[in-house]
Write a protein that holds these residues in place. Structure first.
Motif, mmCIF file in Angstrom:
data_model
loop_
_atom_site.group_PDB
_atom_site.id
_atom_site.type_symbol
_atom_site.label_atom_id
_atom_site.label_comp_id
_atom_site.label_asym_id
_atom_site.label_seq_id
_atom_site.Cartn_x
_atom_site.Cartn_y
_atom_site.Cartn_z
ATOM 1 N N GLY A 108 0.781 -1.400 -0.122
ATOM 2 C CA GLY A 108 -0.073 -0.091 -0.138
ATOM 3 C C GLY A 108 0.953 1.446 -0.078
ATOM 4 O O GLY A 108 0.394 2.192 -0.722
ATOM 5 N N ILE A 109 1.737 1.374 0.899
ATOM 6 C CA ILE A 109 2.798 2.553 0.865
ATOM 7 C C ILE A 109 3.528 2.630 -0.591
ATOM 8 O O ILE A 109 3.660 3.802 -1.041
ATOM 9 N N LEU A 110 3.951 1.462 -1.025
ATOM 10 C CA LEU A 110 4.482 1.507 -2.331
ATOM 11 C C LEU A 110 3.392 2.124 -3.566
ATOM 12 O O LEU A 110 3.846 2.983 -4.289
ATOM 13 N N SER B 100 13.655 11.448 -5.042
ATOM 14 C CA SER B 100 13.847 11.345 -6.476
ATOM 15 C C SER B 100 13.141 10.178 -7.024
ATOM 16 O O SER B 100 13.144 9.006 -6.451
ATOM 17 N N ASP B 101 12.850 10.032 -8.236
ATOM 18 C CA ASP B 101 12.137 8.763 -8.976
ATOM 19 C C ASP B 101 13.055 7.856 -8.948
ATOM 20 O O ASP B 101 12.715 6.690 -8.927
ATOM 21 N N GLU B 102 14.277 8.139 -9.169
ATOM 22 C CA GLU B 102 15.412 6.967 -9.296
ATOM 23 C C GLU B 102 15.408 6.374 -7.817
ATOM 24 O O GLU B 102 15.609 5.107 -7.818
ATOM 25 N N ARG B 103 15.388 7.099 -6.805
ATOM 26 C CA ARG B 103 15.316 6.703 -5.530
ATOM 27 C C ARG B 103 14.220 6.011 -5.070
ATOM 28 O O ARG B 103 14.149 4.823 -4.216
ATOM 29 N N LEU C 202 11.599 0.867 -4.347
ATOM 30 C CA LEU C 202 10.479 -0.256 -4.852
ATOM 31 C C LEU C 202 11.075 -1.640 -5.203
ATOM 32 O O LEU C 202 10.616 -2.303 -4.688
ATOM 33 N N ALA C 203 12.346 -1.497 -5.710
ATOM 34 C CA ALA C 203 12.893 -2.925 -5.999
ATOM 35 C C ALA C 203 13.101 -3.621 -4.777
ATOM 36 O O ALA C 203 13.064 -4.948 -4.525
ATOM 37 N N ALA C 204 13.731 -2.891 -3.788
ATOM 38 C CA ALA C 204 14.277 -3.327 -2.317
ATOM 39 C C ALA C 204 12.980 -4.234 -1.632
ATOM 40 O O ALA C 204 13.060 -5.058 -1.004
ATOM 41 N N VAL C 205 11.870 -3.086 -1.522
ATOM 42 C CA VAL C 205 10.866 -3.543 -0.577
ATOM 43 C C VAL C 205 9.907 -4.841 -1.389
ATOM 44 O O VAL C 205 9.573 -5.612 -0.677
ATOM 45 N N CYS C 206 10.001 -4.629 -2.867
ATOM 46 C CA CYS C 206 9.423 -5.807 -3.565
ATOM 47 C C CYS C 206 10.029 -7.282 -3.266
ATOM 48 O O CYS C 206 9.470 -8.236 -2.836
#
Length: 592
Positions: free
Chosen positions: A252-254, A275-278, A283-287
């Protein structure tokens, strides 16, 4: 800048993952409720079945069981006594009959002597008429001799007739005892032997019941431990739901991170300034982290369900053990308890005892008739002895008179001498008869007393058999009822747990849908394709983003495992905690 279509695709995937996570876990609530209800019912049923088993054990060791064993032992002992004494009575009756027959010979001799006296009386009249003496009168002598002869003959005839009736009564009495001995004594001994076997069996059942009561305590403790384990395992769904809800919260946070402005970032507003990159790096780490969280939660859930199924199956087997053990110890092979098979022997013994009572009563009556006949014969002998004494006196007087007459009284004197000789023979035979009658009367009295005692024993045995039959039937009814109720309860437990453990537990398999979600989460994380970020920074951001949302230690453990000390993404297979245990062991100890 990231293409908006890519953001929209990721948002849609996150929403789909959230919905699929809900779909995966939502039905489990009803299934675990069904397991809980079955477990509560099982707990009550097994407690009741254990109590029923205990009552079955107690029934043989106390109260009715003890009374039945005592009644059986007393009845068996009395039957053995009666069977042996039936043989003894038959032998005594045969000897009694033989002794009675000994009376006939001297009585027949006595009748012969009386016939001789009749001839001598006739001869005395002839000789007295030839005596020519005016001062000597032998008419009284000859008349009394004739009169006494008639009375003696009548008395002998009466005694002979009584002896015949007595012998007939004796034959009937002996026949009655022989008939009972031939028809029933062997069967009485057989029944007594079977009753001895039943007594041994009853005592063996009682001893086994005592031993089983000890084993039942241990078995009840095992059941209690298994039930407690099942109750603990029923928390599995709540724990797993919390863990999946954490994954949904992170997603949900993502979702809000990718589509800002719709709602708050659930306490993570600082993410909006990145930033979008951050954001893509986070996103990658949380997924990847949530993929591990989902995989670990699903794995723990599947293992927990397997353990729950194992314990439910064990409870079903416990119920089967109780049922099998109860029927082994107390069942009769068909419906009812093992006591039912005793009925046949109890009823047979009761019938034989009644036959013995009737035969014994017949013998008692016949012996009473024999004793009465002996009394009458003794009276007849007293009459004969009195006649004999009179003859002896008259013969002696006639001898004296004839000796004074010289040659004219010689012939009549010879007759008088013969009368005296007959009197001596009569006295000898009468004494023999009197002695035989006295012995036979004593034996008849002893037999009558013995028969009376036998009647008392038979009455006691009949009462004992009635008590044995009553307590046996009462015990069988109570045991049969307990067995039926125990079997019904155990069958219900097996049916309920069988349905829940086999069907319901199979429906709880979360491995496949969880694996699909894990793959999708990993693909979503890999789809970013961004450059590697500073591991420590990413770790700190992920901790800052999710740390406040962890609801249990298991989530934090997975978080700690997700990156090693160098910040590298890794999930060691058997990393140990500070306690020296692996994380999975720590989780099991904490929750299960």
């Amino acid at each position: 800048m990231v293409d908006m279509s890519v953001f929209q695709m990721r948002v849609a995937e996150i929403q789909g993952l959230q919905a699929d996570l809900t779909t995966m876990i939502a039905p489990n609530e009803d299934r675990f409720m069904a397991v809980g209800q079955a477990l509560a019912k099982t707990r009550q049923s097994l407690a009741a079945a254990s109590g029923s088993f205990q009552r079955l054990s107690d029934s043989l060791d106390q109260g009715k069981g003890g009374g039945t064993i005592d009644a059986f032992a007393n009845a068996r002992d009395t039957i053995l006594t009666i069977a042996h004494e039936a043989e003894e009575i038959a032998d005594r009756m045969a000897k009694f009959r033989q002794d009675t027959r000994l009376i006939r010979r001297p009585l027949t001799t006595l009748a012969t002597i009386i016939n001789e006296i009749s001839a001598l009386a006739t001869n005395a009249k002839v000789q007295a008429a030839q005596v020519n003496a005016r001062d000597v009168d032998f008419s009284v002598f000859t008349n009394d001799i004739g009169r006494l002869r008639v009375v003696a003959a009548a008395t002998i005839k009466q005694a002979t007739e009584r002896l015949s009736k007595l012998e007939t009564a004796m034959e009937m009495a002996c026949r009655a005892t022989d008939d009972f001995r031939r028809a029933n004594t062997k069967e009485l001994l057989n029944i007594a032997a079977r009753m001895s076997a039943w007594l041994h069996d009853l005592r063996q059942h009682r001893e086994q019941a005592r031993l089983s009561a000890v084993e039942l305590d241990r078995h009840s403790q095992r059941i209690a431990v298994r039930v407690a384990a099942c109750i603990g395992e029923l928390q599995l769904n709540d724990l797993t739901s919390q863990r999946i809800e954490h994954v949904r919260t992170a997603l949900g946070i993502l979702h809000e991170l990718l589509a800002p402005g719709q709602t708050s970032l659930n306490g993570c507003e600082w993410l909006a300034d990145l930033s979008d990159e951050r954001k893509e790096q986070i996103l990658a780490a949380v997924c990847q982290l949530q993929a591990h969280q989902t995989d670990k939660a699903a794995g723990d859930f599947v293992r927990g369900v397997g353990q729950l199924k194992k314990n439910l199956t064990g409870l079903s087997q416990d119920a089967g053990y109780l049922n099998t053990e109860a029927n082994r110890l107390f069942g009769g092979g068909t419906s009812g308890s093992f006591m039912q098979a005793v009925y046949v022997d109890v009823d047979k013994a009761a019938l034989l005892l009644e036959r013995f009572r009737q035969a014994n009563e017949t013998v008692r009556t016949l012996i009473a008739d024999v004793a009465a006949s002996f009394t009458d014969m003794a009276e007849d002998l007293r009459t004969i002895n009195s006649i004999d004494a009179d003859m002896r006196v008259m013969g002696l007087n006639a001898t004296f008179k004839c000796s004074r007459l010289g040659t004219s009284g010689l012939a009549l004197g010879v007759v008088a001498q013969e009368l005296r000789a007959c009197s001596r023979r009569t006295d000898e035979n009468a004494r023999a008869i009197t002695s035989a009658i006295a012995a036979a009367t004593a034996e008849a009295t002893a037999l009558s007393q013995h028969s009376g005692q036998e009647q008392e024993r038979v009455a006691a045995a009949a009462a004992g058999m009635a008590e044995a039959a009553r307590t046996t039937r009462d015990l069988d009814r109570s045991m049969t009822t307990e067995l039926a109720e125990l079997s019904d309860m155990c069958r219900a437990v097996s049916d309920d747990l069988g349905t829940v453990a086999c069907q319901g537990m199979n429906e709880l398999d979360q491995r496949q849908p969880a694996d699909e979600i894990v793959v999708r989460l990993k693909l979503l994380g890999a789809s970013v394709g961004t450059q590697a970020a500073d591991p420590q920074a990413i770790r700190a951001d992920v901790e800052r983003m999710l740390g406040s949302h962890y609801t249990m230690e298991s989530e934090r453990i997975v978080h700690e495992l997700f990156t090693d000390d160098n910040g590298q993404s890794a999930v060691p297979q058997r990393q140990q905690t500070k306690s020296g245990q692996t994380p999975s062991q720590d989780i099991d100890d904490l929750f299960f």
